[in-house]
Scaffold this active site. Structure first.
Site, PDB file in Angstrom:
ATOM      1  N   HIS A 173       1.834   4.375  -2.910  1.00  0.00           N
ATOM      2  CA  HIS A 173       1.905   5.833  -2.714  1.00  0.00           C
ATOM      3  C   HIS A 173       3.277   6.363  -3.166  1.00  0.00           C
ATOM      4  O   HIS A 173       3.371   7.350  -3.899  1.00  0.00           O
ATOM      5  CB  HIS A 173       1.785   6.186  -1.220  1.00  0.00           C
ATOM      6  CG  HIS A 173       0.403   6.084  -0.652  1.00  0.00           C
ATOM      7  ND1 HIS A 173      -0.671   6.761  -1.184  1.00  0.00           N
ATOM      8  CD2 HIS A 173      -0.070   5.423   0.433  1.00  0.00           C
ATOM      9  CE1 HIS A 173      -1.752   6.491  -0.438  1.00  0.00           C
ATOM     10  NE2 HIS A 173      -1.415   5.686   0.539  1.00  0.00           N
ATOM     11  N   HIS A 218       0.851  -1.199   0.000  1.00  0.00           N
ATOM     12  CA  HIS A 218       0.000   0.000   0.000  1.00  0.00           C
ATOM     13  C   HIS A 218       0.893   1.258   0.000  1.00  0.00           C
ATOM     14  O   HIS A 218       0.705   2.163  -0.814  1.00  0.00           O
ATOM     15  CB  HIS A 218      -0.901  -0.059   1.242  1.00  0.00           C
ATOM     16  CG  HIS A 218      -1.718   1.166   1.508  1.00  0.00           C
ATOM     17  ND1 HIS A 218      -3.087   1.156   1.519  1.00  0.00           N
ATOM     18  CD2 HIS A 218      -1.375   2.452   1.787  1.00  0.00           C
ATOM     19  CE1 HIS A 218      -3.545   2.366   1.790  1.00  0.00           C
ATOM     20  NE2 HIS A 218      -2.518   3.169   1.972  1.00  0.00           N
ATOM     21  N   GLU A 219       1.889   1.260   0.895  1.00  0.00           N
ATOM     22  CA  GLU A 219       2.776   2.425   0.984  1.00  0.00           C
ATOM     23  C   GLU A 219       3.661   2.558  -0.255  1.00  0.00           C
ATOM     24  O   GLU A 219       3.908   3.669  -0.733  1.00  0.00           O
ATOM     25  CB  GLU A 219       3.644   2.353   2.242  1.00  0.00           C
ATOM     26  CG  GLU A 219       2.871   2.479   3.543  1.00  0.00           C
ATOM     27  CD  GLU A 219       1.995   3.724   3.606  1.00  0.00           C
ATOM     28  OE1 GLU A 219       2.387   4.765   3.037  1.00  0.00           O
ATOM     29  OE2 GLU A 219       0.904   3.656   4.186  1.00  0.00           O
TER      30      GLU A 219
HETATM   31 ZN   LIG Z   1      -2.343   5.172   2.324  1.00  0.00          ZN
END
Ligand SMILES: [Zn+2]
Length: 387
Positions: A71, A67-68
């Site tokens: 980003h 998830h990170e």
């Molecule tokens: Zn996030």
């Protein structure tokens, strides 16, 4: 984040783990091994449940990391440097060094994280359906758990309160319509505060209705979000006030310049003791040469103070952070905060013009805040300037 250490580097991005993350790894392992797994998939030994719990908790960690990374990769593709990713007790955080240049980039960086989580959830669910055909085996348990956990992770992060991704998405949308990033941050952070307070109230409610662990946990998440959303509001107010003030409007011209060729003893007797200085600015001719602090002097044996020139002991200008008089205060504040600097020499063409102290910056903010001075921010003024 204090108490963090690096465990890996992925595509040039350092992955840090905070010590608090180890607590959550253990808690999650125990809670899965004694609660969810024996309940949903009965008939295994307790050591199998612990192994299952640990593997699931570690895979959830990989999910949060993905998830990170989503980003971070999008941020980097939009020209925003990524310092590192830190995994801590409440999940992960990508330390992106600059605000995006446009609402569009802001939106993309924010939304890709929840999308990654929802995608992982979908893949785990599909694998569960295809490979295990609903059988009660350990792999089925892990896949189903990951599908559910990532679904929750994706949906939770879409709640529109800053600092959650949903709050950043909301900020990007408001920024797009108003052209003002600080106003957008303020709105998203205000909603974030409401969400955070709701979490705290919900947590307290759960606590008193018997679910003490879940209650404390949810209240803690709310408390953490409250801190982050308040910090975001303060920061955007700060930036709103400061965005077109330059260093020279706030710096102090009142600096004592000390030649590099005098001895340490003279520096102490004539400048440091009489004036109570904790550091001194050193020049060589017209040029700013460096800075000397009390601890630099302490490292030199006392009997050598009379014969050692200041220039030998000072930190040379090449090792110092300096700012230019025309530089925007907003960029300088980032430097002061990130490096925990108390004062910055203001230098132009090698000459020292003044000193910018943290106190002076805070005073300037306070005075402008009391006078109600705020400037309208335009989107194009948010392009980061070199610092
Ligand atoms: Zn996030």
């Amino acid at each position: 984040m204090p108490g963090s250490f690096r465990i890996a580097t992925i595509a040039g991005i350092d992955i840090h783990i905070n010590l608090s993350w180890i607590i959550i790894l253990l808690l999650l392992t125990v809670s899965l091994a004694t609660g969810l797994f024996p309940r949903s998939f009965p008939g295994f030994t307790s050591s199998t449940y612990f192994l299952l719990g640990l593997v699931s908790a570690l895979l959830l960690f990989v999910s949060v990391l993905l998830h990170e990374l989503a980003h971070s990769f999008v941020a980097r593709a939009r020209g925003l440097p990524v310092k590192n990713i830190t995994l801590f007790i409440f999940g992960g955080v990508s330390n992106i060094e600059r605000e995006p240049r446009s609402a569009g980039a802001d939106f993309q960086v924010a939304i890709v994280g929840p999308l990654a989580s929802l995608l992982i959830s979908g893949i785990c669910y599909a694998l569960w359906a295809l490979l295990t055909r609903g059988a009660d085996n350990p792999i089925a348990a892990i896949l189903l758990y990951l599908a559910a956990a990532n679904l929750l992770l994706g949906l939770f992060n879409l709640i529109p309160g800053y600092p959650l991704d949903g709050g950043r998405i909301l900020r990007a949308i408001v920024w797009k319509f108003t052209g003002n990033i600080n106003r957008a941050t303020n709105i998203a952070a205000a909603i974030g505060q409401v969400v955070a307070i709701s979490f705290i109230i919900w947590g307290i409610f759960l606590f008193f209705s018997g679910n003490s662990f879940g209650g404390i946990w949810i209240a803690f998440i709310g408390w953490f979000m409250l801190g982050a959303s308040q910090a975001a509001r303060t920061q955007s107010t700060f930036e709103d006030t400061f965005h077109n003030i330059t260093v020279q409007e706030v710096m102090s011209h009142n600096v004592i310049l000390i030649p590099a060729n005098i001895s340490l003893q003279r520096l102490i007797d004539e400048y440091i003791l009489p004036q109570g200085l904790r550091s001194a600015l050193i020049t060589q001719g017209e040029q700013f040469a460096g800075l000397i602090t009390l601890s630099d002097i302490r490292h030199i044996p006392r009997e050598q103070w009379a014969t050692t020139p200041v220039g030998f002991v000072m930190k040379p200008v090449s090792q110092l952070h300096v700012v230019a008089p025309g530089q925007n205060l907003r960029d300088v504040i980032t430097l002061i905060n990130d490096r925990d600097i108390n004062q910055l020499p203001v230098v132009e063409n090698g000459r020292l013009l003044g000193i910018l102290s943290r106190d002076a910056v805070l005073r300037a903010l306070e005075v402008r805040r009391r006078l109600g001075i705020k400037q309208e921010t335009e989107q194009d003024q948010h392009q980061p300037t070199s610092s």
